[in-house]
Design an enzyme around this catalytic site. Sequence first.
Site, PDB file in Angstrom:
ATOM      1  N   PHE A  65       8.775   3.400  15.802  1.00 35.69           N
ATOM      2  CA  PHE A  65       8.042   3.076  14.560  1.00 35.69           C
ATOM      3  C   PHE A  65       9.017   3.042  13.387  1.00 35.69           C
ATOM      4  CE2 PHE A  65       3.957   5.400  16.064  1.00 35.69           C
ATOM      5  CZ  PHE A  65       3.503   4.241  16.661  1.00 35.69           C
ATOM      6  N   HIS A 100      -1.499  12.968   3.596  1.00 33.86           N
ATOM      7  CA  HIS A 100      -2.172  11.962   4.423  1.00 33.86           C
ATOM      8  C   HIS A 100      -1.519  12.038   5.803  1.00 33.86           C
ATOM      9  CE1 HIS A 100      -4.289   8.146   5.204  1.00 33.86           C
ATOM     10  NE2 HIS A 100      -3.181   7.717   5.782  1.00 33.86           N
ATOM     11  N   ASP A 114       2.306  -7.232   7.202  1.00 39.42           N
ATOM     12  CA  ASP A 114       3.588  -7.692   7.739  1.00 39.42           C
ATOM     13  C   ASP A 114       3.580  -9.208   7.931  1.00 39.42           C
ATOM     14  OD1 ASP A 114       5.161  -5.383   7.978  1.00 39.42           O
ATOM     15  OD2 ASP A 114       4.022  -4.755   9.752  1.00 39.42           O
ATOM     16  N   SER A 157      -6.098  13.786   4.090  1.00 39.67           N
ATOM     17  CA  SER A 157      -6.807  12.620   4.627  1.00 39.67           C
ATOM     18  C   SER A 157      -6.192  12.303   5.978  1.00 39.67           C
ATOM     19  CB  SER A 157      -6.710  11.429   3.664  1.00 39.67           C
ATOM     20  OG  SER A 157      -5.375  11.224   3.269  1.00 39.67           O
ATOM     21  N   GLU A 179      -5.602   9.316   9.033  1.00 40.31           N
ATOM     22  CA  GLU A 179      -5.617   7.875   9.331  1.00 40.31           C
ATOM     23  C   GLU A 179      -5.807   7.641  10.832  1.00 40.31           C
ATOM     24  OE1 GLU A 179      -2.759   5.393   7.251  1.00 40.31           O
ATOM     25  OE2 GLU A 179      -2.308   4.381   9.149  1.00 40.31           O
TER      26      GLU A 179
HETATM   27  P1  FAD Z   1       3.924  -4.322  -0.609  1.00 42.51           P
HETATM   28  O1  FAD Z   1       3.799  -3.350  -1.675  1.00 42.51           O
HETATM   29  O2  FAD Z   1       3.104  -5.538  -0.708  1.00 42.51           O
HETATM   30  O3  FAD Z   1       5.451  -4.735  -0.537  1.00 42.51           O
HETATM   31  C1  FAD Z   1       5.960  -5.636   0.424  1.00 42.51           C
HETATM   32  C2  FAD Z   1       7.227  -6.278  -0.105  1.00 42.51           C
HETATM   33  O4  FAD Z   1       6.920  -7.213  -1.142  1.00 42.51           O
HETATM   34  C3  FAD Z   1       8.193  -5.270  -0.739  1.00 42.51           C
HETATM   35  O5  FAD Z   1       9.492  -5.680  -0.463  1.00 42.51           O
HETATM   36  C4  FAD Z   1       7.877  -5.339  -2.210  1.00 42.51           C
HETATM   37  O6  FAD Z   1       8.942  -4.922  -3.018  1.00 42.51           O
HETATM   38  C5  FAD Z   1       7.531  -6.816  -2.379  1.00 42.51           C
HETATM   39  N1  FAD Z   1       6.519  -7.030  -3.416  1.00 42.51           N
HETATM   40  C6  FAD Z   1       5.336  -6.404  -3.564  1.00 42.51           C
HETATM   41  N2  FAD Z   1       4.649  -6.871  -4.616  1.00 42.51           N
HETATM   42  C7  FAD Z   1       5.411  -7.842  -5.152  1.00 42.51           C
HETATM   43  C8  FAD Z   1       5.253  -8.717  -6.264  1.00 42.51           C
HETATM   44  N3  FAD Z   1       4.162  -8.673  -7.032  1.00 42.51           N
HETATM   45  N4  FAD Z   1       6.251  -9.601  -6.516  1.00 42.51           N
HETATM   46  C9  FAD Z   1       7.351  -9.651  -5.737  1.00 42.51           C
HETATM   47  N5  FAD Z   1       7.573  -8.849  -4.677  1.00 42.51           N
HETATM   48  C10 FAD Z   1       6.615  -7.957  -4.389  1.00 42.51           C
HETATM   49  N6  FAD Z   1      -0.086  -2.815   8.017  1.00 42.51           N
HETATM   50  C11 FAD Z   1      -1.139  -3.393   8.629  1.00 42.51           C
HETATM   51  O7  FAD Z   1      -1.020  -4.507   9.164  1.00 42.51           O
HETATM   52  N7  FAD Z   1      -2.383  -2.788   8.678  1.00 42.51           N
HETATM   53  C12 FAD Z   1      -2.609  -1.580   8.099  1.00 42.51           C
HETATM   54  O8  FAD Z   1      -3.721  -1.047   8.162  1.00 42.51           O
HETATM   55  C13 FAD Z   1      -1.516  -0.935   7.434  1.00 42.51           C
HETATM   56  N8  FAD Z   1      -1.685   0.253   6.813  1.00 42.51           N
HETATM   57  C14 FAD Z   1      -0.640   0.816   6.124  1.00 42.51           C
HETATM   58  C15 FAD Z   1      -0.846   2.007   5.428  1.00 42.51           C
HETATM   59  C16 FAD Z   1       0.189   2.611   4.710  1.00 42.51           C
HETATM   60  C17 FAD Z   1      -0.083   3.893   3.972  1.00 42.51           C
HETATM   61  C18 FAD Z   1       1.483   2.016   4.715  1.00 42.51           C
HETATM   62  C19 FAD Z   1       2.621   2.674   3.984  1.00 42.51           C
HETATM   63  C20 FAD Z   1       1.696   0.822   5.395  1.00 42.51           C
HETATM   64  C21 FAD Z   1       0.661   0.205   6.100  1.00 42.51           C
HETATM   65  N9  FAD Z   1       0.830  -1.009   6.777  1.00 42.51           N
HETATM   66  C22 FAD Z   1      -0.240  -1.603   7.416  1.00 42.51           C
HETATM   67  C23 FAD Z   1       2.155  -1.654   6.824  1.00 42.51           C
HETATM   68  C24 FAD Z   1       2.333  -2.747   5.740  1.00 42.51           C
HETATM   69  O9  FAD Z   1       1.399  -3.771   5.934  1.00 42.51           O
HETATM   70  C25 FAD Z   1       3.737  -3.310   5.803  1.00 42.51           C
HETATM   71  O10 FAD Z   1       4.709  -2.352   5.477  1.00 42.51           O
HETATM   72  C26 FAD Z   1       3.970  -4.616   5.033  1.00 42.51           C
HETATM   73  O11 FAD Z   1       5.253  -5.131   5.372  1.00 42.51           O
HETATM   74  C27 FAD Z   1       3.975  -4.479   3.519  1.00 42.51           C
HETATM   75  O12 FAD Z   1       2.718  -4.439   2.943  1.00 42.51           O
HETATM   76  P2  FAD Z   1       2.491  -3.388   1.753  1.00 42.51           P
HETATM   77  O13 FAD Z   1       1.257  -3.677   1.038  1.00 42.51           O
HETATM   78  O14 FAD Z   1       2.700  -2.047   2.306  1.00 42.51           O
HETATM   79  O15 FAD Z   1       3.772  -3.621   0.804  1.00 42.51           O
END
Ligand code: FAD
Length: 300
Positions: free
Chosen positions: A222, A272, A112, A18, A20
């Site tokens: 990054f 990916h 973020d 895939s 991105e």
């Molecule tokens: P999450 O899984 O939500 O985790 C974030 C933090 O919260 C971690 O420390 C985790 O342990 C904690 N956490 C998660 N769930 C819970 C819970 N239920 N209870 C307590 N703690 C919890 N950013 C963008 O702005 N736009 C994008 O399009 C984008 N695409 C991305 C694509 C990929 C494949 C990846 C790996 C990252 C991407 N990001 C993007 C970056 C991402 O938004 C950041 O890394 C952000 O800080 C975390 O969001 P997340 O959903 O990746 O992490």
Amino acid sequence: MSSERRASRSRANPLRVSFEFFPPKTPEMEATLWRSIERLAPLSPDFVSVTYGAGGSTRERTHATLARILAETTLRPAAHLTCVAATREEVDAVVRGYREIGVRHIVALRGDPVAGPGTPYEAHPGGYAQACDLVAGIREIGDFEISVSAYPEKHPEAASFEADIDALAKKVDAGATRAITQFFFDNDLYFAYLDRVRARGIDIPIVPGILPVQNFKTAAGFAARTGASVPAWLAERFEGLDDDPETRRLVAAAVAAEQVFDLLDKGVEEFHFYTMNRADLVYAICHLLGMRPTLDRAAA
Ligand code: FAD
């Protein structure tokens, strides 16, 4: 694994890839993106994903890019979406908007902190608090395929690997069917993470996110922002090439090929690619992996 065996395996059991992309800001960037999409589309990727800017800053451009992919190609797009700075209603409206244009796959993320990585995350009072809540919300709206993120070096905010893998488990329990990893350069980190994830009973695909290093300084930047480590050997390979883009490109292809071949040799069959909207390196790596253009999937 020999290159002959690699080639015969890829014919018998095609690899899945895939790509991105990020939504372009200017007409010039749009032209670059579309040249890249047209170049990569004939490789028949499993899907192509379009990112969502921090705090929803690219909401319209993400939507427009997805709409154009759906209108002008036969590619299957995945829309990224975050919980940041928006109410549940606003986020749900974006999901419905995606569904209306024919998007069936969402990459669901928390996103973020508003003030940037490294600052404390505060959920919007009326919004989805965590990515697992967003996954559950999307499930309520429609029958989407849902991918989520995974962090081989743990998310920088996570107190421990265990806490981070528990968070991944919550996303899976809420309905995620694939995780895509943050990029990494040391494959041992990916396999050690995979062992932890499997030991926790999580069985969805954990697809490695590969960042071909187009520019070492940018990639190192990054990495610093995302908590990914940069091995000394990687820095050494690009040493002295700041003003030599031609050699840099050749080295970048060699480094990325080495990484994906090692993953392939150890059983990985799905990749990916973070394309940065550039096709050449990714196309070359896919070619080395044995992938060849199939005209029927080409961009129209
Ligand atoms: P999450 O899984 O939500 O985790 C974030 C933090 O919260 C971690 O420390 C985790 O342990 C904690 N956490 C998660 N769930 C819970 C819970 N239920 N209870 C307590 N703690 C919890 N950013 C963008 O702005 N736009 C994008 O399009 C984008 N695409 C991305 C694509 C990929 C494949 C990846 C790996 C990252 C991407 N990001 C993007 C970056 C991402 O938004 C950041 O890394 C952000 O800080 C975390 O969001 P997340 O959903 O990746 O992490």
